[in-house]
Design a protein around this motif. Structure first.
Motif, short mmCIF file in Angstrom:
data_model
loop_
_atom_site.label_atom_id
_atom_site.label_comp_id
_atom_site.label_asym_id
_atom_site.label_seq_id
_atom_site.Cartn_x
_atom_site.Cartn_y
_atom_site.Cartn_z
N GLY A 8 -0.05 3.71 -4.18
CA GLY A 8 0.38 5.04 -4.75
C GLY A 8 1.52 4.97 -5.56
O GLY A 8 1.29 5.95 -6.62
N ALA A 9 2.47 4.17 -5.57
CA ALA A 9 3.55 4.22 -6.53
C ALA A 9 3.72 2.93 -7.40
O ALA A 9 3.26 1.88 -7.12
CB ALA A 9 4.81 4.53 -5.51
N HIS A 51 -6.02 5.38 -4.35
CA HIS A 51 -4.97 5.87 -4.91
C HIS A 51 -4.30 6.94 -4.45
O HIS A 51 -5.19 8.12 -4.69
CB HIS A 51 -4.85 5.80 -6.58
CG HIS A 51 -3.79 5.92 -7.29
ND1 HIS A 51 -2.75 6.70 -6.85
CD2 HIS A 51 -3.52 5.49 -8.56
CE1 HIS A 51 -1.61 6.55 -7.86
NE2 HIS A 51 -2.12 5.90 -8.79
N THR A 52 -3.26 6.95 -3.80
CA THR A 52 -2.67 8.33 -3.13
C THR A 52 -2.16 9.39 -4.05
O THR A 52 -2.20 10.47 -4.16
CB THR A 52 -1.40 7.88 -2.32
OG1 THR A 52 -0.30 7.63 -2.95
CG2 THR A 52 -1.78 7.15 -1.08
N VAL A 108 -5.33 -2.29 3.81
CA VAL A 108 -4.11 -3.20 3.24
C VAL A 108 -3.26 -2.20 2.84
O VAL A 108 -3.51 -1.52 1.87
CB VAL A 108 -4.59 -4.11 2.29
CG1 VAL A 108 -3.60 -5.00 1.66
CG2 VAL A 108 -5.72 -5.13 2.78
N VAL A 109 -1.96 -2.35 3.21
CA VAL A 109 -1.01 -1.39 2.58
C VAL A 109 0.17 -2.30 2.05
O VAL A 109 0.42 -3.56 2.65
CB VAL A 109 -0.14 -0.44 3.51
CG1 VAL A 109 -1.18 0.48 4.13
CG2 VAL A 109 0.33 -1.30 4.99
N SER A 115 3.50 6.14 0.53
CA SER A 115 2.14 5.90 0.71
C SER A 115 1.94 4.70 1.63
O SER A 115 0.87 5.04 2.22
CB SER A 115 1.85 5.47 -0.78
OG SER A 115 1.88 6.73 -1.54
N THR A 116 2.71 3.77 1.57
CA THR A 116 2.55 2.56 2.60
C THR A 116 2.65 3.23 3.95
O THR A 116 1.66 2.79 4.84
CB THR A 116 3.60 1.63 2.24
OG1 THR A 116 3.80 1.32 1.00
CG2 THR A 116 3.54 0.44 3.22
N LEU A 117 3.67 4.04 4.39
CA LEU A 117 3.61 4.49 5.75
C LEU A 117 2.98 5.30 6.19
O LEU A 117 2.22 5.15 7.20
CB LEU A 117 5.29 4.95 5.94
CG LEU A 117 5.58 5.51 7.35
CD1 LEU A 117 5.33 4.64 8.63
CD2 LEU A 117 6.91 6.21 7.37
N ALA A 118 2.68 6.32 5.26
CA ALA A 118 1.75 7.27 5.58
C ALA A 118 0.38 6.75 5.81
O ALA A 118 -0.30 7.10 6.97
CB ALA A 118 1.50 8.28 4.47
#
Ligand code: UD1
Length: 440
Positions: A8-9, A51-52, A108-109, A115-118
């Motif tokens: 995401g970032a 990709h968020t 996998v985060v 983005s990881t938590l969401a």
């Protein structure tokens, strides 16, 4: 087996790359070793990259896909910027649809961004069928703790770790932290650091970057043409809301750099949040004499604070090249503390704490706080220091491969377990609750 990886970032891309590389390697080896077996017996890993869109522009996202040879995302959620609640909620809403469509075995985060938590949270509550089956949640870079809950990343780390099934730890402090929080040890694996996998993989390629020439930091002989060809310079990054959203704190930090900037150029690639604050707070960066020699992608340059050289955010390879040749790095980033550790470049962290104590224990990183005087002191101490190259345990370029090995093993263990259950199963219930129902 289907693995879905989220990015995401900006700091996610170099952490996810080695996992994607290890999946490709796994599939290649599988095919090579299965020449005599029927094709249908060779189950390659299917990979889906999501990709968020938390970071979305060329500086913060696009260029990293090129530099790191990442595949184009299979799914782009396009969420963009917003408050923490809006951004997290948008990702959750859109990601749930993707998850229900893709039904992966593993999600996998990586890291600690929104983005990881969401995506971890959505996965933890999804159910694909009446048995409540859902993907295994794997958190890469688990267990890091700053013990500062005013950092959004600390909240993201804690919550992500506690909904994850597999926790991949980068350094020994992570093992201690998770043990102290009561996380079951059989979920935790000390695999090393995928960000360092990327660094080791791309270090040589980064040498081909022309960034030193573009910033006029290299003498006539060229950067490979002589031992002293690269000018002494420092590298600065600042983007934490706690450092740049408050004018007084931001000015304190810049004050701490004044002395350094009279001694050598301080290259400052400016994060979009920081660019906005510089404009809002009316912080002046006057052009100085040294500016005249510099050209290329500079927007501002040498200034009233001596020689702080402003640039737009840089791509992965340019930044790696700049880090490698810097005399000193001053930062509030997490990943840069780790990268400078491996490169042996003295680093000053302008924060009150770090969630990455291995970078201090190994000797390259100093936590300087955000007060002008403590920063000046730390710089004086670090500037004269000789380069040391110390390698924390398992930071050896193999973290991605270890992670994929564990995922494959866990998947097949679960698969064999399910098969044995089916073999001994009672007749199916017909009154089972509908999948994804939130009713008890
Ligand atoms: C996020 C992460 C942080 C990480 C950092 C790296 C969270 C809570 N924070 O912070 O942990 O260290 O990324 O950069 O997830 N913007 C652009 N272009 C982009 C993306 C953002 O201009 O491609 C601007 C927007 O104005 C946005 C601001 O940057 O509002 C901040 O972006 P955001 O994703 O909210 O957080 P970061 O500060 O980058």
């Amino acid at each position: 087996m289907k693995i879905l990886t989220i990015v995401g970032a900006r700091p996610n891309f170099m952490k996810a790359g080695p996992i994607i590389g290890a999946i490709n390697e796994h599939n290649r080896t599988l095919l090579e070793n299965s020449a005599n077996r029927p094709r249908q017996q060779v189950e390659a890993i299917r990979h889906v990259l999501v990709h968020t869109g938390q970071h979305y522009d060329e500086f913060m996202s696009g260029s990293f896909f090129n530099d790191l040879n990442l595949p184009k995302p299979d799914v782009h959620l396009g969420v963009g910027s917003g408050s923490h609640a809006v951004q997290t909620a948008e990702i959750m809403k859109k990601f749930e649809e993707v998850l229900l469509g893709e039904k992966p075995d593993v999600v996998v985060v990586v890291g600690d961004v929104n983005s990881t938590l969401a995506c971890a949270l959505v996965t933890s509550k999804i159910c694909f069928d009446a048995d409540g089956s859902r993907p295994l949640i794997s958190h890469v870079e688990a267990g890091l703790r700053s013990f500062d809950r005013s950092m959004p990343e600390e909240i993201n780390r804690i919550l992500t770790d506690h909904v994850s099934d597999l926790l991949f730890v980068t350094e020994e402090s992570g093992l201690r932290n998770l043990r102290n929080e009561g996380v079951s040890p059989d979920k935790v694996h000390f695999v090393g650091n995928t960000m360092i996998d990327s660094l080791l993989n791309f270090k040589e390629k980064a040498e081909k970057s022309t960034v030193l020439e573009r910033l006029a930091l290299v003498g006539q002989a060229g950067k490979n043409g002589g031992a002293n060809a690269v000018t002494r310079y420092a590298l600065l990054t600042l983007h934490r809301p706690s450092n740049v959203d408050n004018r007084a704190v931001f000015l304190n930090i810049l004050g701490g750099l004044e002395e350094l900037a009279t001694d050598c150029p301080v290259v400052f690639p400016v994060h979009p949040r920081t660019q906005r604050r510089i404009r809002e707070f009316g912080i002046e960066f006057d052009p100085g004499e040294a500016a005249k020699e510099r050209k290329g992608d500079l927007r501002g340059s040498g200034n009233c604070r001596g020689g702080i050289v402003l640039t737009d955010p840089l791509g992965y390879l340019d930044f790696l090249c700049l880090m490698k040749h810097a005399t000193l790095v001053v930062t509030d980033s997490g990943g840069i503390q780790e990268e400078t550790t491996i490169l042996g470049v003295p680093c000053i962290t302008v924060r009150e704490n770090t969630e990455r104590p291995a970078t201090v224990e190994s000797g390259t990183n100093t936590i300087a706080g955000t007060k002008t005087e403590t920063i000046k002191d730390a710089i004086r101490r670090q500037v004269g220091r000789k380069r040391e190259n110390s390698v924390p345990k398992n930071w050896d370029g193999r973290a991605g491969a270890r992670i994929v090995d564990i995922l494959v093993r866990r998947h097949y263990e679960a698969f064999s377990f399910r098969r044995s259950l089916i073999a001994h199963a009672a007749p199916l219930r017909t009154d089972a609750p509908a999948a994804n129902s939130i009713d008890a």
